[in-house]
Enzyme design. Sequence first.
Site, PDB file in Angstrom:
ATOM      1  N   CYS A 104      -4.920   1.608   6.656  1.00 54.77           N
ATOM      2  CA  CYS A 104      -4.942   3.077   6.581  1.00 54.77           C
ATOM      3  C   CYS A 104      -6.229   3.618   5.979  1.00 54.77           C
ATOM      4  O   CYS A 104      -6.427   4.832   5.946  1.00 54.77           O
ATOM      5  CB  CYS A 104      -3.735   3.579   5.786  1.00 54.77           C
ATOM      6  SG  CYS A 104      -3.814   3.220   4.020  1.00 54.77           S
TER       7      CYS A 104
ATOM      8  N   CYS B 244       0.382   3.208   3.499  1.00 53.24           N
ATOM      9  CA  CYS B 244       0.902   2.777   4.804  1.00 53.24           C
ATOM     10  C   CYS B 244       1.989   1.713   4.714  1.00 53.24           C
ATOM     11  O   CYS B 244       2.582   1.357   5.725  1.00 53.24           O
ATOM     12  CB  CYS B 244      -0.237   2.264   5.672  1.00 53.24           C
ATOM     13  SG  CYS B 244      -0.968   0.734   5.065  1.00 53.24           S
TER      14      CYS B 244
ATOM     15  N   CYS C 205      -7.735  -0.384   1.944  1.00 46.54           N
ATOM     16  CA  CYS C 205      -6.761  -0.943   2.882  1.00 46.54           C
ATOM     17  C   CYS C 205      -7.303  -0.856   4.305  1.00 46.54           C
ATOM     18  O   CYS C 205      -7.709   0.207   4.767  1.00 46.54           O
ATOM     19  CB  CYS C 205      -5.462  -0.134   2.759  1.00 46.54           C
ATOM     20  SG  CYS C 205      -4.201  -0.577   3.950  1.00 46.54           S
TER      21      CYS C 205
ATOM     22  N   CYS D  46       0.848  -1.198   0.000  1.00 47.55           N
ATOM     23  CA  CYS D  46       0.000   0.000   0.000  1.00 47.55           C
ATOM     24  C   CYS D  46       0.883   1.247   0.000  1.00 47.55           C
ATOM     25  O   CYS D  46       1.768   1.388   0.850  1.00 47.55           O
ATOM     26  CB  CYS D  46      -0.883  -0.026   1.247  1.00 47.55           C
ATOM     27  SG  CYS D  46      -1.944   1.419   1.401  1.00 47.55           S
TER      28      CYS D  46
ATOM     29  N   CYS E  33      -9.102  -5.031  -9.363  1.00 49.77           N
ATOM     30  CA  CYS E  33      -8.673  -4.043 -10.345  1.00 49.77           C
ATOM     31  C   CYS E  33      -8.095  -2.869  -9.564  1.00 49.77           C
ATOM     32  O   CYS E  33      -8.829  -2.078  -8.993  1.00 49.77           O
ATOM     33  CB  CYS E  33      -9.895  -3.631 -11.174  1.00 49.77           C
ATOM     34  SG  CYS E  33      -9.513  -2.562 -12.545  1.00 49.77           S
TER      35      CYS E  33
HETATM   36 ZN   LIG Z   1      -2.749   1.211   3.523  1.00 56.27          ZN
END
Ligand SMILES: [Zn+2]
Length: 123
Positions: free
Chosen positions: A91, A43, A88, A40, A111
């Site tokens: 975060c 984060c 996510c 990510c 996607c």
């Molecule tokens: Zn994240």
Amino acid sequence: MNKYNKDLTIEQNFILNQEGTEPAGSSSLNSEKRTGSYHCAGCGKKLFESEKKYESGSGWPSFFQSIPGVFETKTDNLLGYERTEYHCKECGGHHGHIFDDGPKPTGKRYCNNGICLIFKPKI
Ligand SMILES: [Zn+2]
């Protein structure tokens, strides 16, 4: 949202925080074929393994499975029809949408906006 990496670009912020979408074909990760993991951009959490990536032809990096438990989903109606948005868990950053046209064994297509992912090649 205060777990966010403060070095995010305007484009990354737009997608992660405002559920934006990058232009199809714009991500260099579309053609990324190396072995490694995808993290990510917000984060740093590991979200996908390269073994679960495939070429969907959509113009966005696509995966048929994520690391278990890293995402939360919700249904949105931004384009006038229902889509499953995922973000996510760590975060809260928006990453993309899940579709049911992926390959076996899951039949799912994550996607993902490439700009929200950081690829770390396996050394
Ligand atoms: Zn994240």
